[in-house]
Structures are given as C-alpha cells and as structure tokens.
Design a protein around this motif. Structure first.
Motif, PDB file in Angstrom:
ATOM      1  N   CYS A 171     -73.240 102.912  64.342  1.00  9.74           N
ATOM      2  CA  CYS A 171     -73.843 102.152  63.553  1.00  9.74           C
ATOM      3  C   CYS A 171     -75.313 102.499  63.214  1.00  9.74           C
ATOM      4  CB  CYS A 171     -73.807 100.599  64.114  1.00  9.74           C
ATOM      5  SG  CYS A 171     -74.565  99.576  63.234  1.00  9.74           S
ATOM      6  N   GLU A 172     -75.608 102.706  62.068  1.00  8.19           N
ATOM      7  CA  GLU A 172     -77.046 103.115  61.482  1.00  8.19           C
ATOM      8  C   GLU A 172     -78.167 102.025  61.988  1.00  8.19           C
ATOM      9  OE1 GLU A 172     -75.784 104.911  57.460  1.00  8.19           O
ATOM     10  OE2 GLU A 172     -74.097 105.395  58.872  1.00  8.19           O
ATOM     11  N   CYS A 188     -73.717  96.286  62.964  1.00  4.38           N
ATOM     12  CA  CYS A 188     -74.153  95.573  61.714  1.00  4.38           C
ATOM     13  C   CYS A 188     -73.038  95.212  60.651  1.00  4.38           C
ATOM     14  CB  CYS A 188     -75.263  96.457  60.975  1.00  4.38           C
ATOM     15  SG  CYS A 188     -74.597  97.454  59.583  1.00  4.38           S
ATOM     16  N   ARG A 189     -72.001  96.016  60.781  1.00  2.60           N
ATOM     17  CA  ARG A 189     -70.593  95.818  59.869  1.00  2.60           C
ATOM     18  C   ARG A 189     -71.161  96.059  58.624  1.00  2.60           C
ATOM     19  NH1 ARG A 189     -67.525  91.199  62.736  1.00  2.60           N
ATOM     20  NH2 ARG A 189     -68.587  91.031  64.780  1.00  2.60           N
ATOM     21  N   SER A 190     -71.934  96.690  58.180  1.00  2.00           N
ATOM     22  CA  SER A 190     -72.057  96.930  56.522  1.00  2.00           C
ATOM     23  C   SER A 190     -72.717  98.456  56.196  1.00  2.00           C
ATOM     24  CB  SER A 190     -73.063  95.949  56.040  1.00  2.00           C
ATOM     25  OG  SER A 190     -74.281  96.002  56.531  1.00  2.00           O
ATOM     26  N   CYS A 191     -73.320  99.091  57.285  1.00  2.00           N
ATOM     27  CA  CYS A 191     -73.573 100.337  56.996  1.00  2.00           C
ATOM     28  C   CYS A 191     -72.619 101.367  56.855  1.00  2.00           C
ATOM     29  CB  CYS A 191     -74.319 100.910  58.174  1.00  2.00           C
ATOM     30  SG  CYS A 191     -73.502 101.383  59.766  1.00  2.00           S
ATOM     31  N   CYS A 196     -70.455 101.885  59.914  1.00  3.10           N
ATOM     32  CA  CYS A 196     -69.342 100.580  60.472  1.00  3.10           C
ATOM     33  C   CYS A 196     -68.411 100.525  59.446  1.00  3.10           C
ATOM     34  CB  CYS A 196     -70.320  99.422  60.240  1.00  3.10           C
ATOM     35  SG  CYS A 196     -71.363  99.250  61.749  1.00  3.10           S
TER      36      CYS A 196
HETATM   37 ZN   LIG Z   1     -73.578  99.449  60.996  1.00  3.42          ZN
END
Ligand SMILES: [Zn+2]
Ligand SMILES: [Zn+2]
Length: 359
Positions: free
Chosen positions: A118-119, A104-107, A110
């Motif tokens: 990654c959540e 996701c690159r934002s949790c 990440c």
């Molecule tokens: Zn993530």
C-alpha cells in the motif's frame, strides 16, 4: 448529554501481554479495543505464533516502535460477534488474521490486491496507526481482536489450528515470492536458513514440485531438512560443497535476518536466476554488482503477501496438508521463548496457547 458533545466510542476490555520500553520484558497489560462496527469481526484469539518481527519490534530494533507494544500477527481464533453488514463470517466460525488489519484500499497496489505494498502504508496488526480509536494497534498476544471483514481469513477445516497460526506470517512470507517467481516442477530452488521462515519455504517449494536444496551453517540440521522435504542439504560454510552448486539454481529464497555473505548465494544462480531476500536484516550488507551483471542475475526482496494471496496460501496448505512445526507455550513463558528464539532453539515456531491468559 448536550448535542455538541461527542460520545466516546464503545470499547471492549482486552487483556494481553505488552511491553513499555525497549528494555522491559513483556508483562500482563490491559487495554481497550473497539466494539465491532457494521463491517467488523470480533475474534476470541485461540493461538498466536511468535514471529521474529515481534522481538525486533518489542526491542525497538527497527527504531519505529510505539509503546506500549502488544505484538503478535499470526492469529487464529473463533468468531464471537460480527457487524450487521458482515456476510462472510458468523459467530462460532474459525478465523485468522495476519500482519495487516487495513490499508488505504484505493492506491494502485491496494487495487491490485497487494495491500502489503500500500502506497500510503498498510495498517499493521500491531504497532500500526489505529484509525478507529486513535493511538497504536495492538496485536495477537491478547484474548480478543476486532478486525474489518476484508482483512479476516478462512482456515481450511483439515488443518490443526495451533500449527496453522504461523502460516499467517511465516507461511505467506515464503509462499508469495515462490509464487511470484513461478517456482514449480523442473526447477532447482534453494532455501537459505532453517528457521521459522526457512522450514515453511522448504515445505511450500517442495509441495509446488520444485527440487529443493537447503543451505544451512549447521550440519546437524540435515536429517530434519530432509524430513521437511529438502532433496539435498548443503553446509554453506563448506567451500567444496558450495562449489558443487555453482550456476545451478533458478531461484534462491534467503531467510537469514542478519548480515551475511549473499555473494556466496548469488554465485549459485543460473543466468537470469533470482535471489530473493525475506529475512529483514536491520543492518545493511554489501552486494557485489559483478555477480549480478555477469549472468543477468536479479537480487530482490519480498514482503508478506496480499489478503487474496494469503487466502490462496491457506487453501494451498489445506490441499497439501501443510502446517508449521511448532512448540506450544503458555504466554507466561514468552520472554524465555524470545531468548531461545535468538539462539535458534526452536523447531520451528513458538505458538502461544492463549487459554493460558486465563490461567
Ligand atoms: Zn493502498
Ligand atoms: Zn511476522
């Protein structure tokens, strides 16, 4: 074409080996991959390691397989095309891909560079959700793959390419916990099981400076374990040998992927020692709480490693000249290789030579 119609995404014809059900063997399978977008790297796959997870997934042993299934997440190949925003790779470069192709690159995980946790779930290289074409991701038992540049890794120039491919899963799976629990000089470290994971665990822990002890059920693995870097080999079925190891370990990495007596290993930890599982048993097994309480021992687990740490592991292996011990097979022998893997009849990783796909 009318304005309202949506053009189908351009795709690349790809050939590989896949399976259609838990009962069917792997067989030739053709499918489509996306054309590289601005941030994508297209890789001609040269070698793909054969991981136990491939077999678990092909046979739906974790009950989450989407068919058809094309496994493979220990990928080394050569870049054939890059998107116009890609600066880090160019056509002709060697490149590698491991267990993940996106997250996701934002949790929080990440953002910490721990994409494996990654959540919302990382995108697996195979059996993951394909965000671009829809459906499921297809892995490295194939002639090419297209991956976002952030999930593509560099291979040190001095390493043999075929023997490097297992580092992308077996290597990082053992490297990450050894680093997380700060294994190094002056420590006594146990590795349980001498398979694909275990043999990498020995090599890496040895290179980190630890005193390494292999635990195995087969006495005939002693010499090989010493060649790989073990200082000592203990036959875990031998009660006398096990008793001599009580309360002596800072850290034990358990690579066995079937239910077994973990208490026998918890007892070997010093106060505050950690037993970390990396073997993924589909079946639960008991963990005696008193063995933890009495010496504040920790029972832990660890999953592969993040992208930055995977690159760090590859660079560490380049510096120390570490690769996997492998047996190269043509893809036509993959089903026999699975049968041999189930009998631990491989030293220590099968690697598919993908040139055989054209044969
Ligand atoms: Zn993530
Ligand atoms: Zn794997």
């Amino acid at each position: 074409m009318s304005k309202s119609s949506v053009a189908a995404p351009a795709t690349l014809k790809t050939v590989g080996y896949g399976s259609n059900s838990a009962q069917s063997p792997l067989a030739p399978f053709s499918f489509e991959r996306r054309e590289p977008g601005p941030r994508d790297i297209q890789i001609e796959i040269l070698y793909c390691g054969v991981c136990h997870s491939d077999l678990h997934t092909v046979r739906n042993e974790w009950q989450n397989t989407i068919y058809p299934c094309v496994p493979g997440h220990e990928i080394v190949g050569r870049v054939t095309a890059v998107g116009n925003q890609v600066k880090t790779f160019k056509a002709g470069d060697v490149a590698a891909v491991g267990c993940m192709v996106d997250s996701c690159r934002s949790c929080a995980s990440c953002r910490d560079g721990l994409e494996q946790y990654c959540e919302v779930g990382f995108v697996g290289t195979y059996n993951g959700e394909d965000k671009h074409l829809g459906g499921v991701t297809y892995g490295g038992y194939s002639d090419k793959i297209v991956v976002d540049q952030d999930f593509v890794l560099r291979v040190p120039a001095n390493l043999d390419l075929a023997a490097t491919s297992p580092l992308l899963c077996a290597g990082i799976t053992t490297y990450s916990p050894l680093r997380h629990w700060k294994v190094g000089k002056g420590q006594r470290v146990g590795i349980v099981g001498l398979g694909g994971l275990g043999h990498m665990g020995i090599k890496l822990a040895h290179a980190m400076g630890a005193e390494v002890v292999l635990f195995t059920t087969s006495p005939n693995k002693k010499e090989d374990a010493q060649r790989l870097g073990a200082n000592e080999v203990v036959v875990s079925k031998n009660q006398n040998e096990m008793e001599r190891q009580l309360n002596r370990f800072d850290f034990i990495l358990d690579t066995v992927s079937a239910p077994h007596n973990v208490d026998a290993f918890l007892q070997l930890l010093k106060r505050d020692g950690t037993l970390c599982m990396v073997g993924a048993s589909p079946e639960p097994f008991p963990v005696p709480v008193f063995s933890l309480i009495m010496k504040r021992r920790q029972f832990a687990g660890s999953l592969i490693g993040g992208i930055a740490e995977t690159q760090e592991m590859l660079d560490f292996c380049g510096k120390h000249g570490i690769t996997s011990d492998i047996e190269i097979i043509p893809i036509q022998q993959i089903n026999q290789a699975y049968e041999r893997m189930l009998k631990s009849d491989v030293k220590y990783r099968f690697v598919i030579d993908m040139a055989s796909l054209k044969g």
